[in-house]
Motif scaffolding. Sequence first.
Motif, short mmCIF file in Angstrom:
data_model
loop_
_atom_site.label_atom_id
_atom_site.label_comp_id
_atom_site.label_asym_id
_atom_site.label_seq_id
_atom_site.Cartn_x
_atom_site.Cartn_y
_atom_site.Cartn_z
N ASP A 338 3.92 -86.18 65.16
CA ASP A 338 3.32 -84.94 65.63
C ASP A 338 4.39 -83.86 65.81
OD1 ASP A 338 1.96 -82.88 66.82
OD2 ASP A 338 0.95 -84.12 68.33
N PRO A 339 4.39 -82.80 64.97
CA PRO A 339 5.44 -81.78 65.06
C PRO A 339 5.34 -80.89 66.30
CG PRO A 339 3.80 -81.15 63.44
CD PRO A 339 3.45 -82.55 63.88
N THR A 340 4.22 -80.97 67.03
CA THR A 340 4.08 -80.16 68.25
C THR A 340 4.78 -80.79 69.44
OG1 THR A 340 2.00 -81.24 68.89
CG2 THR A 340 1.85 -79.31 67.42
N LEU A 341 5.21 -82.03 69.33
CA LEU A 341 5.90 -82.72 70.41
C LEU A 341 7.41 -82.59 70.25
CD1 LEU A 341 3.73 -85.97 70.59
CD2 LEU A 341 3.49 -83.86 71.93
N GLN A 342 8.12 -82.95 71.30
CA GLN A 342 9.58 -82.87 71.29
C GLN A 342 10.16 -84.23 70.90
OE1 GLN A 342 10.76 -81.45 75.18
NE2 GLN A 342 9.46 -79.63 75.04
N HIS A 343 10.79 -84.27 69.75
CA HIS A 343 11.27 -85.55 69.20
C HIS A 343 12.79 -85.69 69.37
CE1 HIS A 343 7.48 -86.67 67.10
NE2 HIS A 343 7.27 -85.36 67.19
N TYR A 344 13.17 -86.83 69.94
CA TYR A 344 14.59 -87.14 70.15
C TYR A 344 14.95 -88.38 69.32
CZ TYR A 344 14.32 -84.01 74.17
OH TYR A 344 14.14 -82.91 74.97
N VAL A 345 16.10 -88.32 68.65
CA VAL A 345 16.55 -89.43 67.80
C VAL A 345 17.82 -90.04 68.39
CG1 VAL A 345 17.31 -90.11 65.50
CG2 VAL A 345 15.55 -88.34 65.76
N ILE A 346 17.82 -91.36 68.50
CA ILE A 346 18.98 -92.07 69.07
C ILE A 346 19.37 -93.21 68.13
CG2 ILE A 346 19.87 -93.38 71.04
CD1 ILE A 346 17.56 -92.10 72.70
N PHE A 347 20.62 -93.24 67.69
CA PHE A 347 21.16 -94.37 66.91
C PHE A 347 21.87 -95.29 67.90
CE2 PHE A 347 20.77 -90.88 63.97
CZ PHE A 347 20.34 -91.46 62.78
N SER A 348 21.45 -96.55 67.99
CA SER A 348 22.04 -97.42 69.01
C SER A 348 21.89 -98.89 68.67
CB SER A 348 21.38 -97.16 70.37
OG SER A 348 21.90 -98.01 71.37
#
Length: 636
Positions: A338-348
Amino acid sequence: MKGGGVGGGGGGGAGGSVSKKPWSGLVIGVLFLVFLSMMVPLAFLLGLHNGFYSSSGYLSGNQNHINDGIALTNTPNHHSKGGGEGKSSHMPDLVTRLPPKGVLTNASGEAKSGHILKSAAQENQEGKETDTQARIHVVQQPLPASNISRRDSSVEVMERMKGGGDESRKACELKYGSYCLWREEHREELKDSMVKKLKDSLFVARAYYPTIAKLPTQDQLSRELKQNIQELERIFSESSTDADLPPQIEKKLENMLAAIEKAKKFPVDCNNVDKKLRQIFDMTEDEANFHMKQSAFLYQLAVQTMPKSLHCLSMRLTVEYFKSKVDKELSLAERYSDPTLQHYVIFSNNVLASSVVINSTVVNSRESGNLVFHVLTDRENYFAMKLWFFRNTYREATIEVLNVEDLDLQDPDMTTSLHLSLPLEFRLSSTSADDKMQYISIFSHLHYILTDVFKGLEKVVVLDHDVVVQRDLSALWTLNMEGKVNGAVEVCSLRLGQLKNFLGKSNFNINSCVWMSGLNVIDLGRWRELGLTESYKQFVRERQKVSKGEESMDSVTLHASLLTFQDQVYALDSETWALSGLGHDYGVDIGTIKKVAVLHYNGNMKPWLELGIPKYKKFWKKYLNQEDGFLSQCNV
């Protein structure tokens, strides 16, 4: 007859002489070999093979270095000047070089000449620099480490070293990285100092004794020295620590030092004393170097090895995942894209680290229901991550766990290299005394799959797994980046123009600053429009062609990343948004820490390690869910 007799006798004598010649030559040859066999071991015993007149004090030109880093050398190696230059036979000069401080100062000098020592868990490195070309050695952290030397406004990236004072401390940091900072903070008082003083006095007494014993008028002093030497030898046969020393040992030391002072008043055989004191110097230097390298190796081992408790946690979660009957595949596909939400990406690859990043972000968010986190991990940690984020809820936030090794990408070039790679860390420094060592982190090769993985999204915020969020980050989603692709904190004390020898002949803006990963606002739409992934792959191919495949992929990635994002970085205010250095810098102001939105623990001393800097750990532990049963089972 007499004449004949005489002649015959003479002839017989001559014949006898001829018959003895071969035997006499053989005897001489045997005697020479016997003499030679006695002298060679004696020469080694006395240290004659070392070459006594090197002003540098036996520092070899080619040495190893700590941490298997990336080494890219653009200029010829420098070699120490030896031979007759700088001959020194002055006794005061030799004596001042005996203590450990002298050894460290010498090693510090070695750093300036460019002799490099390498080291261990992936490892360690005298004279003046004579070239004006920048030599580049890029060292990765924690595979660690690097140094940048500046010469006429050019900067070079280098690999690790040691020292004393500000200059020697920096030399140490060049060679051993943040180990030197950790060592300074954990320095212990010198143990068994009396034993060390006694040993030093014993070596000096032995150096003077042979000369004093040859002076016919100094029989009493000779006996005094001999008696003191024998007394200390007897003590060392029974004691090795201060606690084992007999009473009144201070008096015995005073007697020895008094006898040495008397011996110094007489002309002595400088060669003999020179040899003895050089032996002391060699032994002290070797011992100091050994302990330094050993300690640095153990430090690197500690920072690069997963703690037993975290390994236990990952294994237990994985086992529990397959034993559990709960439904782990909740249908949240709409929210994931959903592009209306705030998306966070984490490499771990660290369950606790990624959990703290997510928890801190959610706790400080005004509207947690708008948050979607995408955790990209490897196959080894995938199931542990899945179960952890199923068991632990983070308000209304949505969490997706992806296995990078199972991603179905359209780009074949990126698909062939799908393995988890965390942001790359490097250590950079200039030779200027005013310049501080810089620790930077930058995107890995894996970051360039973002546009392929998140096809339906126009913007994401990439967070490293060694950050803690302290403020609401929603303002980043309305940030006007003026057409730039990457919103990041910049390190403008280091510009691309200073790295021109490393970056090669590529066209780039010499005034562009080096940027940091940790907190990055990525405009995926603009990324696709400019074709940055293709640009990155082109820079990688060009670099590999130039290096003929001999350069590390991490070094190639650093080179390509700096060129790919040149003039495409929107500078975030470091005093407002992100503060780095909490994984290596003991001097970060606590007041500054409390003001910024994101804390970045870049460096070797991560907050989940025992070696983490204690005064910064509390900001990380604050967001750790310590009530989970698996944590207590694994003693986390």
